[in-house]
Scaffold this motif. Sequence first.
Motif, PDB file in Angstrom:
ATOM      1  N   UNK A 145       0.759   1.226   2.434  1.00 38.66           N
ATOM      2  CA  UNK A 145      -0.270   1.053   1.416  1.00 38.66           C
ATOM      3  C   UNK A 145      -0.053   2.004   0.241  1.00 38.66           C
ATOM      4  N   UNK A 146       0.371   3.245   0.535  1.00 34.87           N
ATOM      5  CA  UNK A 146       0.566   4.204  -0.550  1.00 34.87           C
ATOM      6  C   UNK A 146       1.619   3.715  -1.537  1.00 34.87           C
ATOM      7  N   UNK A 147       2.767   3.291  -1.041  1.00 33.05           N
ATOM      8  CA  UNK A 147       3.835   2.813  -1.926  1.00 33.05           C
ATOM      9  C   UNK A 147       3.375   1.583  -2.698  1.00 33.05           C
ATOM     10  N   UNK A 148       2.731   0.658  -2.022  1.00 31.17           N
ATOM     11  CA  UNK A 148       2.250  -0.556  -2.676  1.00 31.17           C
ATOM     12  C   UNK A 148       1.289  -0.235  -3.808  1.00 31.17           C
ATOM     13  N   UNK A 149       0.399   0.727  -3.572  1.00 28.49           N
ATOM     14  CA  UNK A 149      -0.623   1.078  -4.555  1.00 28.49           C
ATOM     15  C   UNK A 149      -0.055   1.911  -5.697  1.00 28.49           C
ATOM     16  N   UNK A 150       0.956   2.752  -5.397  1.00 27.24           N
ATOM     17  CA  UNK A 150       1.490   3.653  -6.412  1.00 27.24           C
ATOM     18  C   UNK A 150       2.424   2.937  -7.380  1.00 27.24           C
ATOM     19  N   UNK A 151       3.120   1.919  -6.901  1.00 21.34           N
ATOM     20  CA  UNK A 151       4.114   1.218  -7.721  1.00 21.34           C
ATOM     21  C   UNK A 151       3.570  -0.148  -8.114  1.00 21.34           C
ATOM     22  N   UNK A 152       3.451  -0.355  -9.405  1.00 13.79           N
ATOM     23  CA  UNK A 152       2.957  -1.632  -9.907  1.00 13.79           C
ATOM     24  C   UNK A 152       1.857  -1.427 -10.923  1.00 13.79           C
ATOM     25  N   UNK A 153       1.926  -2.175 -12.029  1.00  9.75           N
ATOM     26  CA  UNK A 153       0.929  -2.072 -13.094  1.00  9.75           C
ATOM     27  C   UNK A 153       0.718  -3.461 -13.693  1.00  9.75           C
ATOM     28  N   UNK A 154      -0.507  -4.012 -13.591  1.00 10.42           N
ATOM     29  CA  UNK A 154      -1.691  -3.464 -12.926  1.00 10.42           C
ATOM     30  C   UNK A 154      -1.458  -3.250 -11.436  1.00 10.42           C
ATOM     31  N   UNK A 155      -2.264  -2.364 -10.860  1.00 10.87           N
ATOM     32  CA  UNK A 155      -2.084  -2.005  -9.458  1.00 10.87           C
ATOM     33  C   UNK A 155      -2.349  -3.194  -8.539  1.00 10.87           C
ATOM     34  N   UNK A 156      -1.707  -3.161  -7.388  1.00 15.87           N
ATOM     35  CA  UNK A 156      -1.870  -4.215  -6.394  1.00 15.87           C
ATOM     36  C   UNK A 156      -3.323  -4.283  -5.918  1.00 15.87           C
ATOM     37  N   UNK A 157      -3.778  -5.494  -5.601  1.00 19.87           N
ATOM     38  CA  UNK A 157      -5.099  -5.666  -4.988  1.00 19.87           C
ATOM     39  C   UNK A 157      -4.981  -5.346  -3.500  1.00 19.87           C
ATOM     40  N   UNK A 158      -5.825  -4.466  -3.001  1.00 18.40           N
ATOM     41  CA  UNK A 158      -5.833  -4.088  -1.592  1.00 18.40           C
ATOM     42  C   UNK A 158      -7.204  -4.417  -1.017  1.00 18.40           C
ATOM     43  N   UNK A 159      -7.243  -5.420  -0.134  1.00 20.08           N
ATOM     44  CA  UNK A 159      -8.507  -5.968   0.353  1.00 20.08           C
ATOM     45  C   UNK A 159      -8.594  -5.834   1.867  1.00 20.08           C
TER      46      UNK A 159
END
Length: 360
Positions: free
Chosen positions: A234-248
Motif C-alpha cells: 500500500x505504501x508504494x502504491x500510495x507514494x507513486x502516482x499523481x493523482x494518487x491511487x484510490x485506496x478503498x
Amino acid sequence: MTELELRDLRKTFSARGRPAVDAVRGIDLALRSGELLGLLGPSGCGKSTTLRMIAGLETVTGGDILVDGSSVIARPAQQRNIGVAFENYALYPPLTVAENLAFGLRARRRADRGDVDRKVKEIAERVDLTAILDARPAGLSSGQKQRVSLARALIREPDVLLLDEPLSHLDAAQRDTTRRELKRIQRDLGHTTILVTHDQEEALSLADRIAVMRDGVIQQLGTPYEIYDSPANVFVADFVGEPAINLLPGIAEADGHARLSPTVRIALPMPVPAGREVVVGIRPEDLSLTGEDGGLAARVVAHEPLLESGIATLALDGVERPLVVLTDPEVRLAHDDRVHVTADPHLTHVFDAETGDSLR
C-alpha cells in the motif's frame, strides 16, 4: 564503468540520554555499471543518509560498500573517487564558475594547470556553462547553479556519481529543462549514478530502476513500470502516482467481488478468501465514466478541468473515502451531478488490509 554494491548497510544514530535511531536498517543493493538508480522516499526515510555513507561523509554502523568488488568502508571520502552534487549546491561565493570547477582538481594536486584548464573547458561545454565561466555564484540562476554543482562533481571523472535532491530548488520550468539535461549527460558519460529524491516524477522519468524507501528499509526495487504497475504494498502504491491511487477498504466475498459498503461491490482481479479484509487500489486513470446502464453509481463532489484532462472527485454510496477519476478533457461535470464509473479488474490492485502487502 563501475559497479556499486551495498550489503546489509546500516546506520544508527545515538546520543547520550536519547534512544538510538535506526536511520538505515539493512539495505542490499547492486547497481550495474552505468545504471542510474533512483532512491525514492519521503523526508526522513534514510535515503540521504545512505548517500552520505556511500560518499564517506557518514560513518557506517554495519554492512559494507563495494565499488567494483572492493570494499571502500575503510577509505576516507577523498580516496573513494565518488562525485557528489549536493542539494544546496555548496559553491564557493568568492570564486568564479571556472574556479569552482577547478578547485577540487587543484586541491588534489593530480593535474597541472594546463590539464585543469582543459578539463574545465571540456566539462563547461558538455554542461552548457561556457558563457558563464567568469561569473560568480551570486549572479547565477538556480538552474545555472545546479549545473555548476553537477559539473564540479563530474569533472573529477568519478567512479560513482551521487545526486542529492538535485532539482529540489528549481521552479517547474527549470526542473523540466534540467531534468532532460541531466538524463542526457548521465547517458553520454555513462556514470553509475544514484539519484536521491522525494519527487516521484523525477525518479520515474530519470531512473533505470527505483528503490522506494520507508523508515530506513527498501519497500520495493524495480523498473519505473514495475513500481507503478505492480506496487509491492500500500505504501508504494500510495507514494507513486499523481493523482494518487484510490485506496478503498473492503471485505472479499465468495463470488470474486469485494464489498466496499452495504450497497457497493467491485470485481477483484483474482480469487480472495471470503471474509478477508482487503484494500482495493485503483489508479484514477484506470477508471472510466460510463452511461447509466453500467458501473457504480456516484455523486460528483468536485471536478477540476485541467485542459489536457480533468480530475473528478466522486462519492460512492456508503463509502467513506472519495473516488478520484481522471476524465477526458471534453467532459464537463457540476457539483452533485450523478454519474456511473467502471474499473477494469485486470488493472485493479488488491492489498491485505492488515499487512498492506499486495495479494497479486
